[in-house]
Design an enzyme around this catalytic site. Structure first.
Site: not given
Length: 141
Positions: A94, A106
Site C-alpha cells: 500500500e 513502485y
C-alpha cells in the site's frame, strides 16, 4: 524509531507494532547503516511466510538526506528477491495516494495499481493505493 516517526509522522508505527513485526519469523527486515555509524539511512520490511503465494511489503523508509541515490530501489529489489526466494507468487504493498514519488518508484519496479483503500492512513484520512507485482517462479523453501 526516529526514522519511522520522522518519515511517517502521524501514521508512524508504534514501538510495539514495530517490535512485533521484527519478532515474527515470517518477516524479513533490511537496515541501511552509514559507514560512520550515524543515524540509519533506511530500512524496509517484508511479510512473506515460506511457501505462501502472497507476500507484503510492510514498510520502507529512507532518510531525507539519503533519498534520490537509489537506496529505496535497492531495498525494494532486495525484498522482491527475498519474496521470490521464499516462494511467493505475488507481492503487495500500500502506498499513500499523496506520495507520487513512492508510487513512481513502485511503478518502475513493475508494480501495478489494483485498488484503493479509502481513508487507510489515519489519522490523516489519506487513501492507500494497493499495488501488486507478479513474481517469477522462485525457489520455495
Amino acid at each position: 524509531m526516529a526514522l519511522e516517526t520522522s518519515t511517517f509522522g502521524t501514521d508512524a508505527w508504534s514501538v510495539g507494532m514495530m517490535r512485533q513485526d521484527l519478532e515474527l519469523s515470517h518477516c524479513h527486515y533490511l537496515v541501511a547503516e552509514p559507514p560512520d555509524g550515524g543515524p540509519l539511512l533506511g530500512y524496509a520490511g517484508l511479510l512473506s511466510p515460506r511457501g505462501a503465494a502472497d507476500a507484503d511489503i510492510q514498510t520502507i523508509a529512507v532518510a531525507p538526506d539519503a533519498r534520490r541515490n537509489g537506496l529505496g530501489r535497492t531495498l525494494m529489489t532486495t525484498l522482491i528477491a527475498e519474496a521470490t526466494l521464499r516462494g511467493a507468487k505475488r507481492l503487495f504493498l500500500e502506498v499513500r495516494a499523496d506520495n507520487p514519488g513512492a508510487q513512481h518508484l513502485y511503478e518502475t519496479l513493475d508494480f501495478l495499481p489494483i485498488g484503493v483503500r479509502r481513508g487507510y492512513y489515519q489519522p490523516d484520512n489519506v487513501h492507500a493505493i494497493v499495488m501488486r507485482l507478479d513474481l517469477p517462479a522462485g525457489a520455495s523453501s
